[in-house]
Write a protein that holds these residues in place. Sequence first.
Motif, PDB file in Angstrom:
ATOM      1  N   ALA A   8       0.843  -1.205   0.000  1.00 29.24           N
ATOM      2  CA  ALA A   8       0.000   0.000   0.000  1.00 29.24           C
ATOM      3  C   ALA A   8       0.874   1.249   0.000  1.00 29.24           C
ATOM      4  CB  ALA A   8      -0.930  -0.023   1.202  1.00 29.24           C
ATOM      5  N   ASN A   9       1.755   1.363  -0.981  1.00 30.45           N
ATOM      6  CA  ASN A   9       2.667   2.490  -1.040  1.00 30.45           C
ATOM      7  C   ASN A   9       3.220   2.610  -2.447  1.00 30.45           C
ATOM      8  OD1 ASN A   9       4.649   4.570  -0.044  1.00 30.45           O
ATOM      9  ND2 ASN A   9       3.886   3.810   1.929  1.00 30.45           N
ATOM     10  N   TYR A  60      -3.699   6.978  -2.676  1.00 34.17           N
ATOM     11  CA  TYR A  60      -2.928   6.238  -1.683  1.00 34.17           C
ATOM     12  C   TYR A  60      -3.474   6.356  -0.257  1.00 34.17           C
ATOM     13  CZ  TYR A  60       0.471   5.747  -5.443  1.00 34.17           C
ATOM     14  OH  TYR A  60       1.082   5.446  -6.635  1.00 34.17           O
ATOM     15  N   GLY A  63      -8.102   3.906   2.003  1.00 35.75           N
ATOM     16  CA  GLY A  63      -7.976   2.579   2.598  1.00 35.75           C
ATOM     17  C   GLY A  63      -8.992   1.594   2.077  1.00 35.75           C
ATOM     18  N   ILE A  78      -1.201  -7.033   3.778  1.00 33.90           N
ATOM     19  CA  ILE A  78      -0.904  -5.708   3.236  1.00 33.90           C
ATOM     20  C   ILE A  78       0.288  -5.121   3.978  1.00 33.90           C
ATOM     21  CG2 ILE A  78      -1.735  -3.322   2.999  1.00 33.90           C
ATOM     22  CD1 ILE A  78      -4.518  -4.392   2.558  1.00 33.90           C
ATOM     23  N   HIS A  79       1.313  -4.734   3.215  1.00 32.40           N
ATOM     24  CA  HIS A  79       2.465  -4.037   3.784  1.00 32.40           C
ATOM     25  C   HIS A  79       2.281  -2.547   3.510  1.00 32.40           C
ATOM     26  CE1 HIS A  79       6.408  -2.769   4.934  1.00 32.40           C
ATOM     27  NE2 HIS A  79       6.889  -3.994   5.042  1.00 32.40           N
ATOM     28  N   PRO A  80       2.301  -1.695   4.565  1.00 34.76           N
ATOM     29  CA  PRO A  80       2.012  -0.276   4.357  1.00 34.76           C
ATOM     30  C   PRO A  80       3.198   0.578   3.956  1.00 34.76           C
ATOM     31  CG  PRO A  80       2.314  -0.676   6.682  1.00 34.76           C
ATOM     32  CD  PRO A  80       2.477  -2.016   5.995  1.00 34.76           C
ATOM     33  N   LEU A  85      -0.695   5.552   4.866  1.00 38.12           N
ATOM     34  CA  LEU A  85      -1.550   4.919   5.879  1.00 38.12           C
ATOM     35  C   LEU A  85      -0.776   4.034   6.852  1.00 38.12           C
ATOM     36  CD1 LEU A  85      -4.484   3.916   3.493  1.00 38.12           C
ATOM     37  CD2 LEU A  85      -4.509   5.752   5.193  1.00 38.12           C
ATOM     38  N   SER A  86       0.546   4.137   6.852  1.00 38.16           N
ATOM     39  CA  SER A  86       1.357   3.187   7.624  1.00 38.16           C
ATOM     40  C   SER A  86       1.137   3.293   9.126  1.00 38.16           C
ATOM     41  CB  SER A  86       2.840   3.388   7.308  1.00 38.16           C
ATOM     42  OG  SER A  86       3.260   4.692   7.677  1.00 38.16           O
ATOM     43  N   PHE A  91      -7.021   2.303   9.471  1.00 38.52           N
ATOM     44  CA  PHE A  91      -6.712   1.474   8.312  1.00 38.52           C
ATOM     45  C   PHE A  91      -6.339   0.058   8.743  1.00 38.52           C
ATOM     46  CE2 PHE A  91      -3.394   0.003   5.215  1.00 38.52           C
ATOM     47  CZ  PHE A  91      -4.282  -0.277   4.175  1.00 38.52           C
ATOM     48  N   PHE A 102      -2.284  -7.302   8.530  1.00 38.77           N
ATOM     49  CA  PHE A 102      -1.538  -6.053   8.409  1.00 38.77           C
ATOM     50  C   PHE A 102      -0.091  -6.333   8.804  1.00 38.77           C
ATOM     51  CE2 PHE A 102       0.085  -2.019  10.147  1.00 38.77           C
ATOM     52  CZ  PHE A 102      -0.163  -1.175   9.072  1.00 38.77           C
ATOM     53  N   ARG A 296       6.449   1.953  12.528  1.00 40.28           N
ATOM     54  CA  ARG A 296       6.569   1.510  11.133  1.00 40.28           C
ATOM     55  C   ARG A 296       8.042   1.324  10.815  1.00 40.28           C
ATOM     56  NH1 ARG A 296       8.699   6.187   9.234  1.00 40.28           N
ATOM     57  NH2 ARG A 296       7.886   8.154  10.031  1.00 40.28           N
TER      58      ARG A 296
END
Length: 636
Positions: A8-9, A60, A63, A78-80, A85-86, A91, A102, A296
């Motif tokens: 997700a990036n 981006y 969510g 999902i890797h943020p 949204l990390s 999210f 997550f 993160r």
Amino acid sequence: MFTKILIANRGEIACRIIRTARAMGVRTVAVYSDADAGALHVQQADQAVRLGPAPAADSYLRGDLIVQAALDTGAQAIHPGYGFLSENPDFVEQVTQAGLVFIGPSAQAIRAMGLKDAAKALMVKAGVPVVPGYHGADQDGAFLAREAAKIGYPVLIKAVAGGGGKGMRLVDGPAQFAEHLASAQAEARNAFGNPAVLIEKYITTPRHIEVQVFGDGTDAVHLFERDCSLQRRHQKVIEEAPAPGMTVALRDAMGQAAVTAAKAIGYAGAGTVEFIVDGAGGLRPDGFWFMEMNTRLQVEHPVTEAITGVDLVAWQLRVAAGEPLPMRQDQLGINGHAFEARLYAEDVPAGFLPATGRLDHLVFPSDARIDSGVVAGSEIAPWYDPMIAKVTVQGPDRATALRKLQAALDATEVAGSVTNLDFLRLLARDADFVAGVVDTGLIARGQGRLCAAPVPDAQMIAIAAVVAAYIAAGPLVGFTLWQPLVRRIVLGQGDVVHEVSLQVLGPDQITADVAGAQVSLRRHGADWGARALRHGVRQVSVFGAQTVTFSIVDPLARGSDIAGGDVVLAPMPGLVREVAVQEGDHVVQGARLIVLEAMKMEHVLRAPRDGVVASMCAEPGDQVAAGDLMVALAPI
């Protein structure tokens, strides 16, 4: 282990995650906005899903669309990455409620550390030292001003939901407090949707040292420290590990404090506990205080990987898949020294303003680790962080690693956008930095020297003129029996104009007259003594100890520029957040005219001289391009 994950990036962190996932036999799904349809992370992933238009709020940061993309493609987790949204607990809950994993900490852990004031209260309870300050809920301006006076100036105003220097202001005295408070709150509201701030005592010789932690929800370890003291505008520039001057006693104390912080919230995954350290008189165990925890993966994680031999992304995937910590604390050690330099598209002499542009030319050294999400031909868009790459080197000791960093930066070439490359080269050779005498004020103290626009010598100008002449009129060959061929070239460098006369003595020999200085050039292979190339629209870049870009000027077009003192132009693409004046207002030099938001940072445009606002060409909400006319001034 997962068979497929969604990232997700975007950009370099997405490419970096893809690299480890591929090595582990895990397939990847990329997401992208319209601005990133042809981006490198989209090309490298096994699948890619469009999210929406370029603005992050429509892509981006959606969510719901990201979770649906994971479900539609069969991704299990999902890797943020970082940013976006990390660190958004809502999210995380969206992801887990959809039956997905997550790859990171729980929503509860993120909430515990997401607000700086609550995190500090939690750390006090856990026995971790914190900086003196006000971390309460009362946000009344007059009350906060009284609290700042109690703490004692200078103080830092910091967004409680902040990060990356956004929503942060240094205040030297009470006269500036109200303006800086309003600016910090506005920036925090725009960047994080939360205007709340806290007030902290500012340590006058501060070092920013952070500890990498990793937990599995039950146990936690630390992977030693990184020194991130080299900062501009509260954003990191060059990071290193381990910290110079670190003692065994302080490393043990900081490591234990970081592990205590992680265990206090049942932390799972990679995280960083950031400390402010008093650098006056050397590092000591009673001279560090908790600032915040980033829940993160950090931008600067490659230096930790370099000195520990650990792939932190691989650890993230393994722990998220239910495995225990891969190593115990006594199995971890430090091997040598590492540096990371962040290469950005930004205008350093203009105050590190973010820049855009097409990367016409991009070359990196082969003996450094390069984390990048762009290649030659990529566009640096105004919608996202303008990072081009991270250049990381490792050596057996600090001196060797630093020499490798200097060599790697010297071998890097970029053309098509202004960058901070020359600034990084100078910074890597700064006498205090070389000696390991660092603190967060080092760059500010050396700004005049480190941030000045490059001044090319006569040879660089001559080489640029030769390349320009080849492009403008074909190869410089052929000369008469009675005189050599003479050609006149005009080059522009910002507001400076260079006029060069070239005498072609032969196909591989030229003499150039540069403002009366005679330069003799001979061609060696493909160059004339330095790397140079023509790119973009009538531009020439010369690469050497510094990179200088010239425009090829049409002599007939000179003299048509508007006087800069009469107009205020947008220095970069951005969104107009505030207009502080109106037509007819009398303003003095330095008066606040317009607040422009770019890359989630506020930039105040001020009056270049005393005058009357003759024309106001922008309104709140306008999206402007670099160079757009914002305000015109008339004499009083």
